[in-house]
Design an enzyme around this catalytic site. Sequence first.
Site, PDB file in Angstrom:
ATOM      1  CG  HIS A  18     118.104  52.395   2.801  1.00  0.00           C
ATOM      2  ND1 HIS A  18     118.531  52.039   1.541  1.00  0.00           N
ATOM      3  CD2 HIS A  18     118.784  51.592   3.652  1.00  0.00           C
ATOM      4  CE1 HIS A  18     119.408  51.060   1.632  1.00  0.00           C
ATOM      5  NE2 HIS A  18     119.585  50.770   2.909  1.00  0.00           N
TER       6      HIS A  18
HETATM    7  C1  T46 Z   1     121.889  48.584   2.889  1.00  0.00           C
HETATM    8  C2  T46 Z   1     122.834  48.895   1.781  1.00  0.00           C
HETATM    9  C3  T46 Z   1     124.265  48.952   2.248  1.00  0.00           C
HETATM   10  C4  T46 Z   1     116.694  41.460  -1.665  1.00  0.00           C
HETATM   11  O1  T46 Z   1     115.824  40.816  -2.277  1.00  0.00           O
HETATM   12  N1  T46 Z   1     117.295  40.918  -0.565  1.00  0.00           N
HETATM   13  C5  T46 Z   1     118.248  41.583   0.143  1.00  0.00           C
HETATM   14  O2  T46 Z   1     118.765  41.045   1.128  1.00  0.00           O
HETATM   15  C6  T46 Z   1     118.624  42.899  -0.291  1.00  0.00           C
HETATM   16  C7  T46 Z   1     119.688  43.693   0.475  1.00  0.00           C
HETATM   17  C8  T46 Z   1     118.012  43.421  -1.386  1.00  0.00           C
HETATM   18  N2  T46 Z   1     117.056  42.723  -2.070  1.00  0.00           N
HETATM   19  C9  T46 Z   1     116.459  43.290  -3.275  1.00  0.00           C
HETATM   20  C10 T46 Z   1     115.555  44.492  -2.998  1.00  0.00           C
HETATM   21  C11 T46 Z   1     115.723  45.334  -4.242  1.00  0.00           C
HETATM   22  O3  T46 Z   1     114.802  44.912  -5.225  1.00  0.00           O
HETATM   23  O4  T46 Z   1     117.503  43.772  -4.116  1.00  0.00           O
HETATM   24  C12 T46 Z   1     117.125  44.999  -4.735  1.00  0.00           C
HETATM   25  C13 T46 Z   1     118.148  46.089  -4.434  1.00  0.00           C
HETATM   26  O5  T46 Z   1     118.094  46.427  -3.035  1.00  0.00           O
HETATM   27  P1  T46 Z   1     118.242  47.928  -2.514  1.00  0.00           P
HETATM   28  O6  T46 Z   1     117.661  48.856  -3.496  1.00  0.00           O
HETATM   29  O7  T46 Z   1     117.676  47.978  -1.112  1.00  0.00           O
HETATM   30  O8  T46 Z   1     119.828  48.106  -2.477  1.00  0.00           O
HETATM   31  P2  T46 Z   1     120.685  49.297  -1.868  1.00  0.00           P
HETATM   32  O9  T46 Z   1     122.009  49.212  -2.502  1.00  0.00           O
HETATM   33  O10 T46 Z   1     119.971  50.592  -1.962  1.00  0.00           O
HETATM   34  O11 T46 Z   1     120.830  48.962  -0.292  1.00  0.00           O
HETATM   35  C14 T46 Z   1     121.421  47.771   0.164  1.00  0.00           C
HETATM   36  C15 T46 Z   1     120.582  47.155   1.287  1.00  0.00           C
HETATM   37  O12 T46 Z   1     119.228  47.000   0.839  1.00  0.00           O
HETATM   38  C16 T46 Z   1     120.578  47.994   2.532  1.00  0.00           C
HETATM   39  O13 T46 Z   1     120.058  47.248   3.620  1.00  0.00           O
HETATM   40  O14 T46 Z   1     122.120  48.952   4.019  1.00  0.00           O
HETATM   41  O15 T46 Z   1     122.730  48.017   0.657  1.00  0.00           O
END
Ligand code: T46
Length: 135
Positions: free
Chosen positions: A49
């Site tokens: 993303h």
């Molecule tokens: C990014 C990369 C480097 C939350 O509830 N609060 C938060 O602050 C974050 C970051 C995530 N979440 C929840 C949302 C999802 O259910 O945690 C779960 C995993 O998040 P996500 O799938 O977005 O994780 P990544 O590893 O794909 O991405 C993350 C960050 O979301 C993003 O901003 O830049 O790490």
Amino acid sequence: METKMIDFQKHGDDRGMLIALETTKEVPFEIKRVYYMYDTKPGVRRGFHAHKKLNQILICTSGSCMIHLDNGKETVEVPLNRPDRGLCISSAIWREMYNFSPDAVLMVLASELYDESDYIRDYDKFIEYVNGKKE
Ligand code: T46
């Protein structure tokens, strides 16, 4: 590429090392949120993303991982393997994280609170976005 590596000042003595990160000093934005990922399973690639507004600094405080960055014109692969080094990623950069070592802890300092509407999760929409088109 709107990214930059920052080497943090290390405060070391015979007890070991300490790194301090302060808003507007080592970190060029107000830190509103900190999150970290650990125990990432072998072979996992995550991210996929970009963000519209969010600026972040990624620090691999333990172990190592790779970061794939894409600004819509060029891509770069960045290794993160030092707790004294942070990767600044501005908004409008597609990112993927991969090759996590079993002991990897990837900590992220973020300029904004969590907001799902700030995410661009479709690569074609990301390309439209960076080319100045509305989502
Ligand atoms: C990014 C990369 C480097 C939350 O509830 N609060 C938060 O602050 C974050 C970051 C995530 N979440 C929840 C949302 C999802 O259910 O945690 C779960 C995993 O998040 P996500 O799938 O977005 O994780 P990544 O590893 O794909 O991405 C993350 C960050 O979301 C993003 O901003 O830049 O790490």
